[in-house]
Design a protein around this motif. Structure first.
Motif, mmCIF file in Angstrom:
data_model
loop_
_atom_site.group_PDB
_atom_site.id
_atom_site.type_symbol
_atom_site.label_atom_id
_atom_site.label_comp_id
_atom_site.label_asym_id
_atom_site.label_seq_id
_atom_site.Cartn_x
_atom_site.Cartn_y
_atom_site.Cartn_z
ATOM 1 N N TRP A 36 80.180 22.749 10.195
ATOM 2 C CA TRP A 36 80.873 23.866 9.568
ATOM 3 C C TRP A 36 80.414 23.943 8.110
ATOM 4 N N TYR A 37 80.104 25.177 7.704
ATOM 5 C CA TYR A 37 79.758 25.453 6.322
ATOM 6 C C TYR A 37 80.773 26.463 5.780
ATOM 7 N N ARG A 38 80.827 26.573 4.477
ATOM 8 C CA ARG A 38 81.673 27.598 3.874
ATOM 9 C C ARG A 38 80.998 28.158 2.640
ATOM 10 N N GLN A 39 81.355 29.398 2.352
ATOM 11 C CA GLN A 39 80.833 30.056 1.161
ATOM 12 C C GLN A 39 81.945 30.863 0.523
ATOM 13 N N ALA A 40 82.260 30.504 -0.697
ATOM 14 C CA ALA A 40 83.263 31.234 -1.467
ATOM 15 C C ALA A 40 82.568 32.313 -2.283
ATOM 16 N N PRO A 41 83.290 33.353 -2.671
ATOM 17 C CA PRO A 41 82.674 34.423 -3.471
ATOM 18 C C PRO A 41 82.025 33.888 -4.740
ATOM 19 N N GLY A 42 80.782 34.263 -4.965
ATOM 20 C CA GLY A 42 80.075 33.844 -6.165
ATOM 21 C C GLY A 42 79.566 32.424 -6.150
ATOM 22 N N LYS A 43 79.711 31.747 -5.020
ATOM 23 C CA LYS A 43 79.270 30.355 -4.940
ATOM 24 C C LYS A 43 78.241 30.186 -3.826
ATOM 25 N N GLN A 44 77.516 29.104 -3.914
ATOM 26 C CA GLN A 44 76.547 28.805 -2.862
ATOM 27 C C GLN A 44 77.255 28.278 -1.622
ATOM 28 N N ARG A 45 76.594 28.463 -0.503
ATOM 29 C CA ARG A 45 77.132 27.915 0.746
ATOM 30 C C ARG A 45 77.106 26.392 0.658
ATOM 31 N N GLU A 46 78.156 25.771 1.138
ATOM 32 C CA GLU A 46 78.223 24.317 1.114
ATOM 33 C C GLU A 46 78.584 23.774 2.493
ATOM 34 N N LEU A 47 78.075 22.580 2.754
ATOM 35 C CA LEU A 47 78.380 21.904 3.998
ATOM 36 C C LEU A 47 79.775 21.316 3.916
ATOM 37 N N VAL A 48 80.579 21.581 4.924
ATOM 38 C CA VAL A 48 81.946 21.067 4.969
ATOM 39 C C VAL A 48 82.009 19.793 5.807
ATOM 40 N N ALA A 49 81.458 19.850 7.017
ATOM 41 C CA ALA A 49 81.511 18.702 7.918
ATOM 42 C C ALA A 49 80.466 18.864 9.006
ATOM 43 N N THR A 50 79.987 17.732 9.499
ATOM 44 C CA THR A 50 79.052 17.730 10.608
ATOM 45 C C THR A 50 79.519 16.748 11.674
ATOM 46 N N ILE A 51 79.089 17.004 12.891
ATOM 47 C CA ILE A 51 79.357 16.079 13.982
ATOM 48 C C ILE A 51 78.117 16.025 14.862
ATOM 49 N N SER A 52 77.655 14.805 15.130
ATOM 50 C CA SER A 52 76.439 14.643 15.903
ATOM 51 C C SER A 52 76.726 14.782 17.392
ATOM 52 N N SER A 53 75.672 14.791 18.178
ATOM 53 C CA SER A 53 75.831 14.862 19.628
ATOM 54 C C SER A 53 76.597 13.655 20.153
ATOM 55 N N GLY A 54 76.532 12.537 19.426
ATOM 56 C CA GLY A 54 77.250 11.334 19.826
ATOM 57 C C GLY A 54 78.639 11.220 19.236
ATOM 58 N N GLY A 55 79.016 12.192 18.396
ATOM 59 C CA GLY A 55 80.364 12.197 17.844
ATOM 60 C C GLY A 55 80.507 11.627 16.450
ATOM 61 N N SER A 56 79.404 11.231 15.820
ATOM 62 C CA SER A 56 79.480 10.732 14.448
ATOM 63 C C SER A 56 79.747 11.890 13.500
ATOM 64 N N THR A 57 80.593 11.643 12.506
ATOM 65 C CA THR A 57 81.001 12.716 11.599
ATOM 66 C C THR A 57 80.668 12.387 10.144
ATOM 67 N N ILE A 58 80.454 13.446 9.382
ATOM 68 C CA ILE A 58 80.235 13.359 7.944
ATOM 69 C C ILE A 58 81.020 14.490 7.306
ATOM 70 N N TYR A 59 81.661 14.187 6.168
ATOM 71 C CA TYR A 59 82.484 15.192 5.492
ATOM 72 C C TYR A 59 82.071 15.331 4.025
ATOM 73 N N ALA A 60 82.251 16.523 3.521
ATOM 74 C CA ALA A 60 82.122 16.729 2.086
ATOM 75 C C ALA A 60 83.265 15.994 1.400
ATOM 76 N N ASP A 61 82.996 15.483 0.211
ATOM 77 C CA ASP A 61 84.026 14.726 -0.510
ATOM 78 C C ASP A 61 85.285 15.570 -0.727
ATOM 79 N N SER A 62 85.104 16.856 -0.932
ATOM 80 C CA SER A 62 86.230 17.734 -1.249
ATOM 81 C C SER A 62 87.203 17.909 -0.089
ATOM 82 N N VAL A 63 86.799 17.574 1.129
ATOM 83 C CA VAL A 63 87.676 17.778 2.279
ATOM 84 C C VAL A 63 88.038 16.486 3.001
#
Length: 121
Positions: A36-63
């Protein structure tokens, strides 16, 4: 033809929760990594979270600690559970699915149309 359909966005008060869903068709979901990515008005798109095919996850520090990404391969769906929402989380959230070859190499990316999340203070 691969299609990603997102749902679950909307308006919520600060401190509230939303769950986003991204349903994929036309793709072998078990051979994908999702994000999942997000983009706020006037800001660059940022990565929010990822999940691999095996279920491993990574999160942005902000979330971290507030959002949870998950997937159900049998339903070809990836979710983003968002708790303790803050006005700073207001953005268009987009689903990304990366198709992997049998060696785990990302070979193609697909995007959803985006869904608006607005958090009022």
């Amino acid at each position: 033809q691969v299609q990603l359909v997102e749902s679950g966005g909307g308006l919520v008060q600060a401190g509230g929760s939303l769950r986003l869903s991204c349903s994929a068709s036309g793709i072998l979901f078990g051979l994908t990594t999702s994000a999942w990515y997000r983009q706020a008005p006037g800001k660059q798109r940022e990565l929010v979270a990822t999940i691999s095919s095996g279920g491993s996850t990574i999160y942005a520090d902000s979330v971290k600690g507030r959002f949870t990404i998950s997937r159900e391969n049998v339903k070809n769906t990836v979710y983003l559970q968002m708790n303790s929402l803050e006005p700073e989380d207001t953005a268009v959230y987009s689903c990304n699915v990366g198709l992997l070859n049998p060696y785990g190499i990302r070979i193609k990316d697909y995007w959803g149309q985006g869904t608006q999340v607005t958090v009022s203070s």
